[in-house]
Every structure is written in structure tokens, then in C-alpha cells.
Design a protein around this motif. Structure first.
Motif, PDB file in Angstrom:
ATOM      1  N   LEU A   5       0.812  -1.212   0.000  1.00  0.00           N
ATOM      2  CA  LEU A   5       0.000   0.000   0.000  1.00  0.00           C
ATOM      3  C   LEU A   5       0.844   1.258   0.000  1.00  0.00           C
ATOM      4  O   LEU A   5       0.551   2.218  -0.691  1.00  0.00           O
ATOM      5  CB  LEU A   5      -0.907  -0.005   1.232  1.00  0.00           C
ATOM      6  CG  LEU A   5      -2.297  -0.556   0.968  1.00  0.00           C
ATOM      7  CD1 LEU A   5      -2.946  -1.024   2.240  1.00  0.00           C
ATOM      8  CD2 LEU A   5      -3.136   0.503   0.273  1.00  0.00           C
ATOM      9  N   LEU A 119     -11.443  14.343   3.563  1.00  0.00           N
ATOM     10  CA  LEU A 119     -10.423  13.445   4.073  1.00  0.00           C
ATOM     11  C   LEU A 119     -11.044  12.277   4.823  1.00  0.00           C
ATOM     12  O   LEU A 119     -10.582  11.155   4.746  1.00  0.00           O
ATOM     13  CB  LEU A 119      -9.518  14.222   5.029  1.00  0.00           C
ATOM     14  CG  LEU A 119      -8.046  13.883   5.034  1.00  0.00           C
ATOM     15  CD1 LEU A 119      -7.345  14.654   6.115  1.00  0.00           C
ATOM     16  CD2 LEU A 119      -7.772  12.417   5.162  1.00  0.00           C
ATOM     17  N   MET A 120     -12.061  12.563   5.553  1.00  0.00           N
ATOM     18  CA  MET A 120     -12.516  11.575   6.509  1.00  0.00           C
ATOM     19  C   MET A 120     -13.685  10.720   6.054  1.00  0.00           C
ATOM     20  O   MET A 120     -13.747   9.541   6.376  1.00  0.00           O
ATOM     21  CB  MET A 120     -12.900  12.273   7.807  1.00  0.00           C
ATOM     22  CG  MET A 120     -11.682  12.719   8.573  1.00  0.00           C
ATOM     23  SD  MET A 120     -12.116  13.738   9.954  1.00  0.00           S
ATOM     24  CE  MET A 120     -13.717  13.109  10.357  1.00  0.00           C
ATOM     25  N   GLY A 121     -14.580  11.292   5.346  1.00  0.00           N
ATOM     26  CA  GLY A 121     -15.799  10.546   5.093  1.00  0.00           C
ATOM     27  C   GLY A 121     -15.933  10.011   3.682  1.00  0.00           C
ATOM     28  O   GLY A 121     -16.965   9.473   3.318  1.00  0.00           O
ATOM     29  N   ASN A 122     -14.909  10.146   2.909  1.00  0.00           N
ATOM     30  CA  ASN A 122     -15.058   9.797   1.505  1.00  0.00           C
ATOM     31  C   ASN A 122     -14.145   8.665   1.083  1.00  0.00           C
ATOM     32  O   ASN A 122     -13.032   8.556   1.545  1.00  0.00           O
ATOM     33  CB  ASN A 122     -14.765  11.009   0.629  1.00  0.00           C
ATOM     34  CG  ASN A 122     -15.984  11.888   0.516  1.00  0.00           C
ATOM     35  OD1 ASN A 122     -17.106  11.389   0.398  1.00  0.00           O
ATOM     36  ND2 ASN A 122     -15.769  13.184   0.563  1.00  0.00           N
ATOM     37  N   ASP A 123     -14.631   7.908   0.175  1.00  0.00           N
ATOM     38  CA  ASP A 123     -13.834   6.814  -0.344  1.00  0.00           C
ATOM     39  C   ASP A 123     -13.251   7.206  -1.696  1.00  0.00           C
ATOM     40  O   ASP A 123     -13.323   6.478  -2.667  1.00  0.00           O
ATOM     41  CB  ASP A 123     -14.699   5.559  -0.473  1.00  0.00           C
ATOM     42  CG  ASP A 123     -13.838   4.337  -0.710  1.00  0.00           C
ATOM     43  OD1 ASP A 123     -12.606   4.475  -0.724  1.00  0.00           O
ATOM     44  OD2 ASP A 123     -14.408   3.257  -0.894  1.00  0.00           O
ATOM     45  N   GLN A 128      -7.872   8.817   0.117  1.00  0.00           N
ATOM     46  CA  GLN A 128      -6.883   7.774   0.383  1.00  0.00           C
ATOM     47  C   GLN A 128      -5.466   8.328   0.298  1.00  0.00           C
ATOM     48  O   GLN A 128      -4.612   8.013   1.117  1.00  0.00           O
ATOM     49  CB  GLN A 128      -7.048   6.625  -0.617  1.00  0.00           C
ATOM     50  CG  GLN A 128      -8.294   5.806  -0.371  1.00  0.00           C
ATOM     51  CD  GLN A 128      -8.361   4.588  -1.280  1.00  0.00           C
ATOM     52  OE1 GLN A 128      -7.343   4.151  -1.799  1.00  0.00           O
ATOM     53  NE2 GLN A 128      -9.560   4.064  -1.470  1.00  0.00           N
ATOM     54  N   THR A 131      -4.743  10.411   3.305  1.00  0.00           N
ATOM     55  CA  THR A 131      -4.535   9.565   4.482  1.00  0.00           C
ATOM     56  C   THR A 131      -3.174   8.905   4.443  1.00  0.00           C
ATOM     57  O   THR A 131      -2.433   8.897   5.437  1.00  0.00           O
ATOM     58  CB  THR A 131      -5.631   8.500   4.579  1.00  0.00           C
ATOM     59  OG1 THR A 131      -6.908   9.137   4.574  1.00  0.00           O
ATOM     60  CG2 THR A 131      -5.483   7.701   5.865  1.00  0.00           C
ATOM     61  N   MET A 132      -2.816   8.388   3.291  1.00  0.00           N
ATOM     62  CA  MET A 132      -1.501   7.757   3.176  1.00  0.00           C
ATOM     63  C   MET A 132      -0.391   8.781   3.367  1.00  0.00           C
ATOM     64  O   MET A 132       0.628   8.492   3.999  1.00  0.00           O
ATOM     65  CB  MET A 132      -1.355   7.078   1.802  1.00  0.00           C
ATOM     66  CG  MET A 132      -2.146   5.798   1.642  1.00  0.00           C
ATOM     67  SD  MET A 132      -1.919   4.634   3.007  1.00  0.00           S
ATOM     68  CE  MET A 132      -0.170   4.306   2.902  1.00  0.00           C
ATOM     69  N   MET A 134      -0.511  11.405   5.130  1.00  0.00           N
ATOM     70  CA  MET A 134      -0.465  11.732   6.545  1.00  0.00           C
ATOM     71  C   MET A 134       0.263  10.643   7.329  1.00  0.00           C
ATOM     72  O   MET A 134       1.078  10.924   8.201  1.00  0.00           O
ATOM     73  CB  MET A 134      -1.891  11.885   7.057  1.00  0.00           C
ATOM     74  CG  MET A 134      -2.005  12.660   8.311  1.00  0.00           C
ATOM     75  SD  MET A 134      -3.664  13.326   8.517  1.00  0.00           S
ATOM     76  CE  MET A 134      -4.653  11.874   8.332  1.00  0.00           C
ATOM     77  N   MET A 135      -0.034   9.393   6.984  1.00  0.00           N
ATOM     78  CA  MET A 135       0.639   8.278   7.657  1.00  0.00           C
ATOM     79  C   MET A 135       2.140   8.332   7.428  1.00  0.00           C
ATOM     80  O   MET A 135       2.929   8.130   8.354  1.00  0.00           O
ATOM     81  CB  MET A 135       0.122   6.954   7.112  1.00  0.00           C
ATOM     82  CG  MET A 135      -1.177   6.504   7.739  1.00  0.00           C
ATOM     83  SD  MET A 135      -1.639   4.883   7.083  1.00  0.00           S
ATOM     84  CE  MET A 135      -2.956   4.433   8.213  1.00  0.00           C
TER      85      MET A 135
END
Lengths: 228, 228
Positions: A5, A119-123, A128, A131-132, A134-135
Motif C-alpha cells: 500500500l 479526508l474523513m468521510g469519503n472513499d 486515500q 490519508t496515506m 499523513m501516515m
DNA sequence: CGCTAATTTGATCAGACTCAAGTGAAGTGG
DNA sequence: CCACTTCACTTGAGTCTGATCAAATTAGCG
């Protein structure tokens, strides 16, 4: 740090921010279909400042970007350098908590983040990607805290060089796009200590310095030993 | 190793709706609807280790948790203390990059993250909470890098005390759940320097120390001046 | 070619570390 | 209930790494 991923997300081959695709064709190899807007910045130009309203999230297309924070008396900490493919400027709040500047001439793509739900509620691919991003920033930050809190000057430089080499060429040589001041402010050192550490590594035979900004990793094993 | 988690933890692995779980300290919107298991850990007990497979994400219900990284020679950096309501243990990879331990006796709720889609592709409250938790961690990490890289010992202690006070009581006094060693490893100092800084702040009248773990912020203005 | 900025090098200083001892509080067991 | 142990914290003395101040050298650039 070689998850499928992660690799996938960081791969610049994957078109980012591709929703409606108003065909934006970049010259050369990069053909980007993007809904964001492309911006170019000159060396040291400000992309956004600490305290600015957070309207966009960014991804580096070429060049280098630094994000940093300042203390009231001017002391600076560069929390990260962002290379091609890296996402930056993500904020929980509607205000930027650090500033972003171009290290050298660079091109970024900016995407409006109307609100947090993007950012939070969507696919969506964008969600994504963010989010990645940020990780990855978090992993980087955690490693960097270990460096800042517990490593010696020489270890800091060794770690920095190995990391930069891996992120750019991956080979045994690299061109540093940033100044000694930037390196110092990234590693929690002074420019003098950075310079002396480079010299010391050179004398030890761990690196070669054909010029100040060009580094050859002559002895990676020695560097990795310092990487602790 | 999840066996350690299950055996060592004197836990009632009772799946609960977190609405029934012990009181959340977090204000506002935090209402989790996901199922997780509740675990208790004794002081200094390990919740997970660096290198363990990342199976769960956690949220502190009561007590304090520290997450840290180690260098090969034992030098340690505590990247964060997690209080009631804080999320920790989120990983991009399937492996934990830091270890988590109970600072004092504490209770956490563990959510199995079968895959990343739970975080990225779902519009669930859990996903949102994890994203928010990650954002908060990132903001914290960025502030902490500035502290580690650019602040003096006295400034580090002042910042730490103000931050802890804000996150716990919010009042002008706080009980530190962690040892001087933990504080040192969090701030990139030695225990001796931590102790000396406390003493110095006390002599300056910025704080009072009725006992080693109980701090009264006698002069917040002075502390904030050091917060730069 | 000369000017300016960046980098390196040198000398000295200081803040934080190391090593070592002392103090105090919390338990433990008699 | 009180010696005794233990562990956490504090304090002291000396050292060292990295910072500061200052100067020299090199690299860019108009």
C-alpha cells in the motif's frame, strides 16, 4: 516500510487527484490528469505561511519543498523536506501550523479541500492519498523525533544522508538541493556543526565531497553503523 | 505478539459498545460506535513492542500510555504520552514501529484493524476517529520536533508542564504520572537535567513542587514566556 | 573580474552530560 | 510500629559536545 500500500501510494505513476480530469498535459514524461491547479515556485518562495488559512493540500511534482516552524525569536525547525510525490499541507484545523517554502525551483499541484469530509468521510482517491500522505508524514516525524532527541551530530548527518540518498537516487551519490542552514535547521544543529560533521565524515572516508552540495557515499557501511 | 496482549493483560476481553465503556474525557463529538475489547495493563506493562504485528488500534480509556522508540544501544525516545481519549497504535504498515507501555495502571480499548480500508475507505465513526487521532498525533509530533530540535532544557520543561496541564486538569496544578526518566526520554534530556530544571523553575517562582510528582504552576506567565 | 553569499575552519565558551554521592519517600518484614 | 531495604529523585563536581564568535576560503553571479 515496504508495504504494498505504501509503495502504491507513493508511486508517482499513479495519477493523483484525478476526479474529472481536465486534461492537463505536462511536458515530458509526466502526463498529469488533475483536477488541482499546478503552481510553480522559485527558490525560497513561500507556498504558504504559518497561520495562513488552510485551503489546499499539495503534492510535489518536481523540486523540493521544506515545511518548518518558527519560535518567536527566529529559531527554526524544518520538520520535513518533501520530494516529488510527497503530499504536504494537510491540516486538521483550518489554519496552517507550519510554513512551506520552495527549496529550489519547484512545481506543485494544489487541491482545494473544501472541508474535512474530503479526508474523513469519503472513499475517493484523494481521501486515500491524503490519508496515506499523513501516515507517511507521521512515520517520518516519529523517526525524526528519535534523531532530534537522541542522536549525536555525526549520527544525525549520517542518518540524513542515507535517508536522502534512499529517497532520491537510491544510488551512492546525491545532490543536496538545500543549504547547510536548511540541513542544520532540520537536524537541530548549527551550520558550523553540520559543516564540521561533513568534513569529519569525509576524513573518515565515509563520504566524498566533490563540491559542497554533491555527496558521494563512499562507505555506506560506515554510515549505517552511525545510523544506530 | 498478540498472545502477550491476551495473556499478560489481566483483561476482560469483553466486547462492548464504547458507549457503555468507561467515561470518555474527550469533549464534544467523540462518540464511538465500534466494537472493541477492553484491556487493563499494570504499570510498565507492555501493550505492544516495536516490531510486533500491528493488529489493533487502541484508544486510552483511563490512565496514561507512552509510545517510544529505541536505538540499538538503548537510547530511548518517547514520542508521546497518551491520555484518556487519545488514539495510538495506528500504523501504515502491518508492523508496529514503536512500542507502547502503560505509564501507570491503565485501561485501553482495542479495535481490530483487519485492513487499512477501515481507516481509509469507510465512512464510519471509527475511521473518522482514527483519522482525527492521526492528525492530532501529527500536530503533536510537529510541535515536538520544534521542541527537541530548538529549545533549551528550561524551555522544554516549561513547554512540557504547560502542555500536560492543559491536557489533564487544565488548572494550575498537575500530577505527573510518569518518572523523571520518562520525562527525560520524552524531552531529549537526562534525568539530572530534568531534575535541575525543575529545581530552577521552582527557585524562579514559576512552579512549586510539594512533591516530586505534584507540580503547581505558580506563575504561568513566566512559564509561557519560556514557551517562546 | 569583482562583489556577494555560502561554506569551511579556528578559537573559545557554555549548556547539558557523565560520574558520583547524598537525600528522601515508599514499602517490607520483623 | 519501627529498622531496613529499595528505588526515585536531587545535588555536586568535572568533562565534553556542540554553540558562539570570528575569520578565511570558496563558489556563484552580474
Amino acid at each position: 516500510m515496504q508495504t504494498a500500500l505504501l509503495t502504491k501510494a507513493s508511486s508517482s505513476a499513479i495519477p493523483l487527484f484525478s476526479l474529472e480530469a481536465p486534461q492537463f498535459r505536462k511536458s515530458g514524461n509526466t502526463a498529469v490528469t488533475a483536477v488541482g491547479s499546478i503552481h510553480s515556485y522559485a527558490k525560497d518562495e513561500e507556498i504558504f505561511a504559518e497561520g495562513d488559512r488552510s485551503v489546499y493540500v499539495y503534492k510535489v511534482l518536481s523540486g523540493f519543498v521544506r515545511t518548518s516552524k518558527l519560535l518567536s525569536d527566529g529559531r527554526r525547525q524544518i520538520d520535513a523536506f518533501h520530494l516529488s510525490g510527497d503530499v504536504f499541507g494537510i491540516e486538521a484545523d483550518d489554519e496552517h501550523r507550519f510554513c512551506a517554502e520552495a527549496v529550489g525551483d519547484c512545481v506543485v499541484i494544489a487541491h482545494r479541500r473544501s472541508n474535512l469530509s474530503a479526508l474523513m468521510g469519503n472513499d475517493t482517491l484523494l481521501a486515500q492519498e491524503m490519508t496515506m500522505g499523513m501516515m507517511r508524514s507521521l512515520v517520518r516525524a516519529q523517526n525524526h523525533m528519535l534523531l532530534l532527541g537522541r542522536k549525536s551530530a555525526l549520527e544525525k548527518i549520517a542518518t540524513f544522508l542515507l535517508d536522502m540518498a534512499e529517497r532520491t537516487a537510491g544510488k551512492d551519490a546525491l545532490d543536496l538541493p538545500m543549504s547547510r542552514t536548511d540541513i542544520a535547521d532540520h537536524l537541530g544543529l548549527t551550520i558550523e556543526t553540520v559543516s564540521r560533521s561533513f568534513t569529519q565524515l569525509e576524513r573518515q572516508g565515509a563520504i566524498e565531497l566533490p563540491s559542497a552540495r554533491h555527496v558521494v557515499l563512499a562507505n555506506k557501511t560506515a554510515l549505517e553503523r552511525l545510523n544506530a
